[in-house]
Scaffold this motif. Structure first.
Motif, mmCIF file in Angstrom:
data_model
loop_
_atom_site.group_PDB
_atom_site.id
_atom_site.type_symbol
_atom_site.label_atom_id
_atom_site.label_comp_id
_atom_site.label_asym_id
_atom_site.label_seq_id
_atom_site.Cartn_x
_atom_site.Cartn_y
_atom_site.Cartn_z
ATOM 1 N N ASP A 43 0.873 -1.168 0.000
ATOM 2 C CA ASP A 43 0.000 0.000 0.000
ATOM 3 C C ASP A 43 0.911 1.218 0.000
ATOM 4 O O ASP A 43 2.134 1.077 0.049
ATOM 5 C CB ASP A 43 -0.875 -0.029 1.264
ATOM 6 C CG ASP A 43 -2.242 0.603 1.053
ATOM 7 O OD1 ASP A 43 -2.412 1.370 0.083
ATOM 8 O OD2 ASP A 43 -3.145 0.349 1.862
ATOM 9 N N GLU A 67 -6.421 4.320 1.961
ATOM 10 C CA GLU A 67 -6.437 2.854 1.806
ATOM 11 C C GLU A 67 -6.673 2.406 0.366
ATOM 12 O O GLU A 67 -7.423 3.019 -0.380
ATOM 13 C CB GLU A 67 -7.543 2.242 2.678
ATOM 14 C CG GLU A 67 -7.377 2.474 4.169
ATOM 15 C CD GLU A 67 -6.145 1.818 4.771
ATOM 16 O OE1 GLU A 67 -5.587 0.868 4.163
ATOM 17 O OE2 GLU A 67 -5.736 2.254 5.847
ATOM 18 N N THR A 68 -6.023 1.274 0.038
ATOM 19 C CA THR A 68 -6.317 0.582 -1.223
ATOM 20 C C THR A 68 -6.549 -0.908 -0.982
ATOM 21 O O THR A 68 -7.144 -1.575 -1.814
ATOM 22 C CB THR A 68 -5.168 0.716 -2.258
ATOM 23 O OG1 THR A 68 -3.992 0.115 -1.736
ATOM 24 C CG2 THR A 68 -4.924 2.166 -2.633
ATOM 25 N N LYS A 69 -6.080 -1.436 0.156
ATOM 26 C CA LYS A 69 -6.170 -2.884 0.405
ATOM 27 C C LYS A 69 -6.724 -3.224 1.781
ATOM 28 O O LYS A 69 -6.502 -4.318 2.269
ATOM 29 C CB LYS A 69 -4.782 -3.522 0.262
ATOM 30 C CG LYS A 69 -4.323 -3.649 -1.151
ATOM 31 C CD LYS A 69 -3.221 -4.658 -1.248
ATOM 32 C CE LYS A 69 -2.985 -4.974 -2.701
ATOM 33 N NZ LYS A 69 -2.193 -6.144 -2.895
ATOM 34 N N HIS A 70 -7.407 -2.329 2.420
ATOM 35 C CA HIS A 70 -7.927 -2.595 3.766
ATOM 36 C C HIS A 70 -9.032 -3.643 3.677
ATOM 37 O O HIS A 70 -9.891 -3.577 2.790
ATOM 38 C CB HIS A 70 -8.463 -1.308 4.382
ATOM 39 C CG HIS A 70 -8.677 -1.408 5.848
ATOM 40 N ND1 HIS A 70 -9.794 -1.991 6.390
ATOM 41 C CD2 HIS A 70 -7.910 -1.014 6.888
ATOM 42 C CE1 HIS A 70 -9.717 -1.944 7.708
ATOM 43 N NE2 HIS A 70 -8.585 -1.352 8.029
ATOM 44 N N THR A 72 -11.723 -4.158 5.396
ATOM 45 C CA THR A 72 -13.109 -3.756 5.640
ATOM 46 C C THR A 72 -13.463 -2.386 5.066
ATOM 47 O O THR A 72 -14.606 -1.962 5.160
ATOM 48 C CB THR A 72 -13.407 -3.735 7.155
ATOM 49 O OG1 THR A 72 -12.533 -2.787 7.786
ATOM 50 C CG2 THR A 72 -13.229 -5.110 7.775
ATOM 51 N N LYS A 73 -12.492 -1.695 4.470
ATOM 52 C CA LYS A 73 -12.759 -0.364 3.904
ATOM 53 C C LYS A 73 -12.667 -0.422 2.390
ATOM 54 O O LYS A 73 -11.941 -1.226 1.830
ATOM 55 C CB LYS A 73 -11.737 0.660 4.414
ATOM 56 C CG LYS A 73 -11.817 0.943 5.886
ATOM 57 C CD LYS A 73 -10.777 1.995 6.262
ATOM 58 C CE LYS A 73 -10.794 2.276 7.748
ATOM 59 N NZ LYS A 73 -9.768 3.262 8.116
ATOM 60 N N ARG A 74 -13.401 0.474 1.757
ATOM 61 C CA ARG A 74 -13.312 0.573 0.296
ATOM 62 C C ARG A 74 -12.030 1.330 -0.062
ATOM 63 O O ARG A 74 -11.383 1.903 0.802
ATOM 64 C CB ARG A 74 -14.538 1.288 -0.266
ATOM 65 C CG ARG A 74 -14.683 2.714 0.258
ATOM 66 C CD ARG A 74 -15.855 3.437 -0.387
ATOM 67 N NE ARG A 74 -16.078 4.736 0.168
ATOM 68 C CZ ARG A 74 -15.255 5.786 0.096
ATOM 69 N NH1 ARG A 74 -14.107 5.669 -0.495
ATOM 70 N NH2 ARG A 74 -15.575 6.946 0.628
ATOM 71 N N VAL A 75 -11.713 1.358 -1.325
ATOM 72 C CA VAL A 75 -10.566 2.138 -1.791
ATOM 73 C C VAL A 75 -10.890 3.610 -1.548
ATOM 74 O O VAL A 75 -11.942 4.099 -1.952
ATOM 75 C CB VAL A 75 -10.285 1.866 -3.290
ATOM 76 C CG1 VAL A 75 -9.210 2.798 -3.811
ATOM 77 C CG2 VAL A 75 -9.885 0.417 -3.491
ATOM 78 N N GLU A 76 -10.000 4.302 -0.857
ATOM 79 C CA GLU A 76 -10.235 5.702 -0.493
ATOM 80 C C GLU A 76 -9.675 6.648 -1.556
ATOM 81 O O GLU A 76 -8.738 6.290 -2.270
ATOM 82 C CB GLU A 76 -9.593 6.002 0.872
ATOM 83 C CG GLU A 76 -10.227 5.209 1.991
ATOM 84 C CD GLU A 76 -9.577 5.439 3.347
ATOM 85 O OE1 GLU A 76 -10.294 5.332 4.354
ATOM 86 O OE2 GLU A 76 -8.352 5.709 3.398
#
Length: 186
Positions: A43, A67-70, A72-76
């Motif tokens: 990342d 983020e790009t690979k979290h 539980t989260k989308r790509v920010e």
């Protein structure tokens, strides 16, 4: 009675010597730079390195990229750009890791400041031009994120982030950040 006092003196002396040796070893490890080779980019703020023949994930101290690979989260917003920038600058490069107080995080990743070149002295100019963590902030690819006890460069990092914000560099030029900035002025 004299023997008992002698044993106490030896015990206290042993403890003092042990503490002194530990302090010397601690201060010797401060300012050390571990040479390694960047083998992959996870990342914008996490890389994989080969250090002394072993591969390690390294989380950059003091910065947080979108983020790009979290899990539980989308790509920010601006995450792909931050990752691409890290990939462009670090992939296949020899770098130097500088550790702070805590060497690993709870996920087992090494925590480090990543130097593109080993610094000759720790000056503002050297940090700005040779430390990748600082460069991410100055170019607007990251925000300051401090986690105690690893705060060696926090004051400088806050200054670098302010400069990026004032110059609307990187993510600070995105409309979502400009709206927040103008709302705070009112």
């Amino acid at each position: 009675m004299a023997k008992k006092k002698q044993k106490q003196t030896i015990s206290i002396g042993s403890v003092i010597i042990t503490l002194l040796v530990m302090l010397v070893l601690y201060f010797q490890s401060q300012g050390e730079y571990k040479k390694c080779y960047v083998v992959d980019i996870i990342d914008g703020d996490t890389i994989k390195v080969n250090l002394a023949g072993e591969e390690y994930k390294v989380r950059l101290i003091g910065v947080n990229t979108p983020e790009t690979k979290h899990p539980t989260k989308r790509v920010e917003p601006y995450g792909p750009e931050a990752k691409a920038y890290t990939k462009k600058i670090l992939t296949g490069r020899t770098v130097y890791l500088e550790f702070d107080v805590q060497e690993k995080d709870r996920y087992g990743r090494l925590l480090a400041y990543v130097w593109l070149e080993k610094p000759e002295q720790i000056t503002d100019e050297e940090i700005r031009t040779k430390m990748f963590n600082a460069i991410l902030l100055l170019e607007g690819y990251a925000q300051v994120m401090t986690v105690q006890p690893n705060v060696k460069y926090v004051d400088r990092f806050l200054q670098y982030q302010r400069e990026a914000m004032e110059n609307q560099r990187g993510l600070w030029g995105l409309s979502i950040y400009q709206k927040n900035k103008s709302a705070k002025r009112k």
